[in-house]
Motif scaffolding. Structure first.
Motif, PDB file in Angstrom:
ATOM      1  N   LEU A  73     -46.743 -61.724  19.992  1.00 51.92           N
ATOM      2  CA  LEU A  73     -46.360 -60.331  19.800  1.00 51.92           C
ATOM      3  C   LEU A  73     -44.893 -60.243  19.399  1.00 51.92           C
ATOM      4  O   LEU A  73     -44.028 -60.811  20.067  1.00 51.92           O
ATOM      5  N   ILE A  74     -44.638 -59.544  18.303  1.00 56.22           N
ATOM      6  CA  ILE A  74     -43.277 -59.266  17.866  1.00 56.22           C
ATOM      7  C   ILE A  74     -43.008 -57.787  18.090  1.00 56.22           C
ATOM      8  O   ILE A  74     -43.698 -56.938  17.527  1.00 56.22           O
ATOM      9  N   GLU A  75     -42.042 -57.468  18.932  1.00 52.90           N
ATOM     10  CA  GLU A  75     -41.630 -56.086  19.149  1.00 52.90           C
ATOM     11  C   GLU A  75     -40.392 -55.818  18.300  1.00 52.90           C
ATOM     12  O   GLU A  75     -39.374 -56.497  18.459  1.00 52.90           O
ATOM     13  N   LEU A  76     -40.492 -54.829  17.421  1.00 52.92           N
ATOM     14  CA  LEU A  76     -39.389 -54.501  16.524  1.00 52.92           C
ATOM     15  C   LEU A  76     -38.977 -53.053  16.724  1.00 52.92           C
ATOM     16  O   LEU A  76     -39.825 -52.159  16.741  1.00 52.92           O
ATOM     17  N   ASP A  77     -37.679 -52.826  16.869  1.00 47.94           N
ATOM     18  CA  ASP A  77     -37.183 -51.462  17.016  1.00 47.94           C
ATOM     19  C   ASP A  77     -35.785 -51.370  16.424  1.00 47.94           C
ATOM     20  O   ASP A  77     -35.055 -52.370  16.352  1.00 47.94           O
ATOM     21  N   LEU A  78     -35.417 -50.153  16.021  1.00 43.33           N
ATOM     22  CA  LEU A  78     -34.105 -49.905  15.431  1.00 43.33           C
ATOM     23  C   LEU A  78     -33.000 -49.914  16.482  1.00 43.33           C
ATOM     24  O   LEU A  78     -31.845 -50.198  16.171  1.00 43.33           O
ATOM     25  N   ALA A  79     -33.348 -49.616  17.746  1.00 49.30           N
ATOM     26  CA  ALA A  79     -32.352 -49.453  18.807  1.00 49.30           C
ATOM     27  C   ALA A  79     -32.343 -50.656  19.749  1.00 49.30           C
ATOM     28  O   ALA A  79     -33.325 -50.893  20.455  1.00 49.30           O
ATOM     29  N   PRO A  80     -31.261 -51.416  19.803  1.00 46.89           N
ATOM     30  CA  PRO A  80     -31.186 -52.566  20.713  1.00 46.89           C
ATOM     31  C   PRO A  80     -31.417 -52.205  22.174  1.00 46.89           C
ATOM     32  O   PRO A  80     -32.002 -52.992  22.925  1.00 46.89           O
ATOM     33  N   ALA A  81     -30.981 -51.024  22.606  1.00 49.28           N
ATOM     34  CA  ALA A  81     -31.147 -50.636  24.008  1.00 49.28           C
ATOM     35  C   ALA A  81     -32.621 -50.488  24.370  1.00 49.28           C
ATOM     36  O   ALA A  81     -33.020 -50.782  25.502  1.00 49.28           O
ATOM     37  N   MET A  82     -33.433 -50.015  23.422  1.00 47.51           N
ATOM     38  CA  MET A  82     -34.879 -49.914  23.664  1.00 47.51           C
ATOM     39  C   MET A  82     -35.481 -51.306  23.847  1.00 47.51           C
ATOM     40  O   MET A  82     -36.271 -51.550  24.766  1.00 47.51           O
ATOM     41  N   LEU A  83     -35.100 -52.235  22.981  1.00 46.01           N
ATOM     42  CA  LEU A  83     -35.610 -53.600  23.073  1.00 46.01           C
ATOM     43  C   LEU A  83     -35.167 -54.269  24.373  1.00 46.01           C
ATOM     44  O   LEU A  83     -35.934 -55.014  24.995  1.00 46.01           O
ATOM     45  N   ALA A  84     -33.947 -53.992  24.791  1.00 42.91           N
ATOM     46  CA  ALA A  84     -33.442 -54.586  26.029  1.00 42.91           C
ATOM     47  C   ALA A  84     -34.264 -54.112  27.225  1.00 42.91           C
ATOM     48  O   ALA A  84     -34.594 -54.907  28.122  1.00 42.91           O
ATOM     49  N   LEU A  85     -34.624 -52.834  27.245  1.00 42.63           N
ATOM     50  CA  LEU A  85     -35.442 -52.320  28.339  1.00 42.63           C
ATOM     51  C   LEU A  85     -36.824 -52.962  28.333  1.00 42.63           C
ATOM     52  O   LEU A  85     -37.366 -53.309  29.380  1.00 42.63           O
ATOM     53  N   SER A  86     -37.395 -53.105  27.148  1.00 47.52           N
ATOM     54  CA  SER A  86     -38.710 -53.748  27.062  1.00 47.52           C
ATOM     55  C   SER A  86     -38.649 -55.188  27.552  1.00 47.52           C
ATOM     56  O   SER A  86     -39.517 -55.638  28.301  1.00 47.52           O
ATOM     57  N   ARG A  87     -37.623 -55.891  27.152  1.00 48.52           N
ATOM     58  CA  ARG A  87     -37.477 -57.299  27.531  1.00 48.52           C
ATOM     59  C   ARG A  87     -37.305 -57.457  29.041  1.00 48.52           C
ATOM     60  O   ARG A  87     -37.796 -58.412  29.646  1.00 48.52           O
ATOM     61  N   ASP A  88     -36.620 -56.496  29.648  1.00 51.49           N
ATOM     62  CA  ASP A  88     -36.319 -56.611  31.074  1.00 51.49           C
ATOM     63  C   ASP A  88     -37.386 -56.019  31.983  1.00 51.49           C
ATOM     64  O   ASP A  88     -37.320 -56.175  33.200  1.00 51.49           O
ATOM     65  N   LYS A  89     -38.372 -55.352  31.395  1.00 45.55           N
ATOM     66  CA  LYS A  89     -39.396 -54.710  32.231  1.00 45.55           C
ATOM     67  C   LYS A  89     -40.170 -55.752  33.038  1.00 45.55           C
ATOM     68  O   LYS A  89     -40.535 -56.806  32.540  1.00 45.55           O
ATOM     69  N   GLY A  90     -40.446 -55.407  34.263  1.00 49.34           N
ATOM     70  CA  GLY A  90     -41.298 -56.255  35.083  1.00 49.34           C
ATOM     71  C   GLY A  90     -40.599 -57.426  35.721  1.00 49.34           C
ATOM     72  O   GLY A  90     -41.206 -58.144  36.518  1.00 49.34           O
ATOM     73  N   THR A  91     -39.350 -57.692  35.383  1.00 49.12           N
ATOM     74  CA  THR A  91     -38.673 -58.819  36.011  1.00 49.12           C
ATOM     75  C   THR A  91     -38.292 -58.451  37.434  1.00 49.12           C
ATOM     76  O   THR A  91     -37.948 -57.330  37.742  1.00 49.12           O
ATOM     77  N   GLY A  92     -38.383 -59.417  38.293  1.00 52.44           N
ATOM     78  CA  GLY A  92     -38.056 -59.178  39.695  1.00 52.44           C
ATOM     79  C   GLY A  92     -37.378 -60.400  40.280  1.00 52.44           C
ATOM     80  O   GLY A  92     -36.641 -61.092  39.610  1.00 52.44           O
ATOM     81  N   ARG A  93     -37.645 -60.697  41.510  1.00 53.91           N
ATOM     82  CA  ARG A  93     -37.011 -61.837  42.159  1.00 53.91           C
ATOM     83  C   ARG A  93     -38.048 -62.921  42.442  1.00 53.91           C
ATOM     84  O   ARG A  93     -39.238 -62.679  42.530  1.00 53.91           O
ATOM     85  N   GLY A  94     -37.562 -64.148  42.592  1.00 59.99           N
ATOM     86  CA  GLY A  94     -38.379 -65.255  43.038  1.00 59.99           C
ATOM     87  C   GLY A  94     -39.560 -65.553  42.132  1.00 59.99           C
ATOM     88  O   GLY A  94     -39.464 -65.585  40.918  1.00 59.99           O
ATOM     89  N   VAL A  95     -40.729 -65.771  42.782  1.00 57.49           N
ATOM     90  CA  VAL A  95     -41.930 -66.203  42.060  1.00 57.49           C
ATOM     91  C   VAL A  95     -42.348 -65.173  41.032  1.00 57.49           C
ATOM     92  O   VAL A  95     -42.726 -65.507  39.910  1.00 57.49           O
ATOM     93  N   ARG A  96     -42.263 -63.890  41.393  1.00 59.24           N
ATOM     94  CA  ARG A  96     -42.694 -62.842  40.464  1.00 59.24           C
ATOM     95  C   ARG A  96     -41.896 -62.906  39.169  1.00 59.24           C
ATOM     96  O   ARG A  96     -42.433 -62.762  38.074  1.00 59.24           O
TER      97      ARG A  96
END
Length: 300
Positions: free
Chosen positions: A74-97
């Motif tokens: 999957l390639i996610e393409l957007d004009l706004a870097p801040a939108m891509l940064a939020l998508s990239r960081d979604k779901g990240t947590g601590r440890g095993v997750r």
């Protein structure tokens, strides 16, 4: 479809950069349309190796596309870097997750770019998915031509965009206030269908539906549009704040549409999909239609 709507692309980028943090909470329409688009994939016979989400925003469609096509990149393409940064960081947590999420996301690629000038190689993707992004293009023909270019033969473009009845109440409310453009303009469904054919797509399918959202007052409408980065970005928009008397006129004119205690805000949602033909003689598209090559007989 050669008409250009003269959107200020720098203003579009700034608007979505600023709206990134508030986008998910306000993007009710965008999520609903994405869900309805995903249902349409149930009727499409396609096993893509690579998918381009053109105008991916904060990545709402990513889990749906990856669940449906788990082996695809999957390639996610957007004009706004801040939108891509939020998508990239979604779901990240601590440890095993956190590590599990990183493992699951290893095939995702995030690209900052413009749909009208895709930074991708020709014939490099099998599915272009684009939810409510084409309306921000200056020349939609260029965006469609770019999507056709990056698709492999037999590939599919599936998209949604907004038609000219979008924000019709808001447009009427601003009528006669001043000589400026206050509401974005949108392209007719039939013109988009013609542009698909002109860009080299085959068997385009188009349809439309009206979705109406309701608000307690005009200011809430404007607040929501700003929260998703969808406020006016056309050239000719006013440079400064609107005066109090002008705003009172806008509010009074919008009040004419009040029904059952709420103000309506209409969106004309246009859906479409089309195939890039496979030029090999006898080849069939995934929808079952056949490519037939006609040859002139010698001396004919």
């Amino acid at each position: 479809m050669s008409e250009s709507f003269y959107t200020d692309k720098r203003a579009v980028k700034r608007a979505f950069e600023r709206a990134a943090s508030s986008y998910d909470a306000a993007a009710v329409l965008q999520r609903e349309v994405a869900d309805r688009m995903a249902e349409r994939l149930d009727y499409i016979k396609l096993v893509p190796a690579r998918i381009l989400d053109a105008g991916s925003g904060t990545g709402y469609a990513s889990p749906m596309l990856r669940a449906r096509y788990p082996e695809a990149q999957l390639i996610e393409l957007d004009l706004a870097p801040a939108m891509l940064a939020l998508s990239r960081d979604k779901g990240t947590g601590r440890g095993v997750r956190k590590w599990l999420n990183l493992f699951e996301r290893h095939r995702a690629v995030h690209v900052c770019g413009d749909i009208e000038h895709l930074p991708l190689a020709s014939e490099s993707v099998d599915l272009v998915w684009s939810n409510l992004a084409l309306q921000w293009c200056n020349t939609p023909d260029a965006a469609l031509a770019e999507c056709q270019r990056v698709l492999r033969p037999g590939g599919l473009m599936m998209f949604s965009t907004l038609g000219p009845d979008t924000l019709k109440e808001l447009r009427a409310a601003f009528e006669g206030v001043d000589g400026h453009s206050h509401v974005n303009r949108f392209i007719d469904m039939h013109d988009i269908g013609d542009a698909l054919v002109h860009s080299g797509f085959s068997t385009p399918v188009m349809d439309m539906e009206l979705i109406t959202m309701t608000y307690p007052d005009a200011r809430s409408v404007m607040r929501d549009l700003k929260a998703i980065g969808a406020h006016n970005v056309t050239e000719g928009r006013p440079a400064g704040m609107m005066g109090k008397s002008a705003w009172r006129k806008v509010v009074a004119q919008y009040e004419r549409f009040r029904h059952a205690g709420e103000l309506p805000c209409t969106y004309e949602v246009v859906y479409g999909h089309a195939w890039k033909p496979d030029s090999r003689p006898g080849a069939r598209l995934p929808d079952g239609s056949q490519v037939i090559e006609f040859r002139r007989r010698p001396g004919a």
